[in-house]
Scaffold this motif. Structure first.
Motif, PDB file in Angstrom:
ATOM      1  N   ASP A 115      -0.248   0.176   9.116  1.00  0.00           N
ATOM      2  CA  ASP A 115      -1.734   0.034   8.650  1.00  0.00           C
ATOM      3  C   ASP A 115      -2.464   1.486   8.253  1.00  0.00           C
ATOM      4  O   ASP A 115      -3.173   1.458   7.242  1.00  0.00           O
ATOM      5  CB  ASP A 115      -2.605  -0.489   9.860  1.00  0.00           C
ATOM      6  N   ARG A 118      -1.268   2.338   4.708  1.00  0.00           N
ATOM      7  CA  ARG A 118      -1.801   1.454   3.582  1.00  0.00           C
ATOM      8  C   ARG A 118      -3.213   1.601   3.518  1.00  0.00           C
ATOM      9  O   ARG A 118      -3.912   1.170   2.468  1.00  0.00           O
ATOM     10  CB  ARG A 118      -1.262   0.127   3.911  1.00  0.00           C
ATOM     11  N   ASN A 119      -3.884   1.764   4.494  1.00  0.00           N
ATOM     12  CA  ASN A 119      -5.307   1.834   4.414  1.00  0.00           C
ATOM     13  C   ASN A 119      -5.872   3.254   5.139  1.00  0.00           C
ATOM     14  O   ASN A 119      -6.567   3.128   6.166  1.00  0.00           O
ATOM     15  CB  ASN A 119      -5.930   0.751   5.508  1.00  0.00           C
ATOM     16  N   LYS A 121      -7.963   6.445   6.074  1.00  0.00           N
ATOM     17  CA  LYS A 121      -9.394   6.556   6.127  1.00  0.00           C
ATOM     18  C   LYS A 121     -10.173   7.659   5.535  1.00  0.00           C
ATOM     19  O   LYS A 121      -9.601   8.648   5.113  1.00  0.00           O
ATOM     20  CB  LYS A 121     -10.016   6.679   7.694  1.00  0.00           C
TER      21      LYS A 121
END
Length: 121
Positions: A115, A118-119, A121
């Motif tokens: 996570d 892939r994402n 911040k």
């Protein structure tokens, strides 16, 4: 001698320890007498730290996440094989519970890494 970067990952160190335990189990008498099951446990267990290491060596975050996803699938595969052993009474008391707990925690760690890769911040 300097370490390669994958060895600094807690998820790799824990998956390596899990793999060592799974290999010991696959070589134990009750499981080793079932070669197909022993082979499946061995292959699934080996796939976990090897894919984490290979992914860490890739150049992109997305590539690393892809290899982590393979490792996550191998964690599920290993758990399913160990559960079969448990159902067939091939594991000592408490062994499946301990291994399943570690697999559960490692799966969460791997998913969190996927996570975050892939994402970002």
């Amino acid at each position: 001698m300097p370490e390669l970067p994958y060895r600094n990952l807690e998820v790799w160190r824990r998956s390596h320890a899990l793999t060592m335990a799974a290999l010991d189990l696959a070589e134990s008498r009750p499981v080793a007498r079932r070669p197909a099951l022993a082979d499946q446990i061995t292959r699934a267990a080996l796939s976990i730290p090897l894919n984490i290491a290979e992914g860490r060596g890739r150049r992109t975050r997305n590539d690393f996440a892809g290899f982590l996803a393979i490792a996550r699938g191998s964690l599920f595969e290993l758990d399913a094989a160990l559960y079969l052993c448990h159902c067939r009474n091939l594991l000592p008391d408490g062994t499946y519970a301990a291994l399943h707990s570690e697999i559960y925690e490692l799966t969460a760690m791997v998913q969190a890494m996927i996570d975050s890769l892939r994402n970002p911040k």
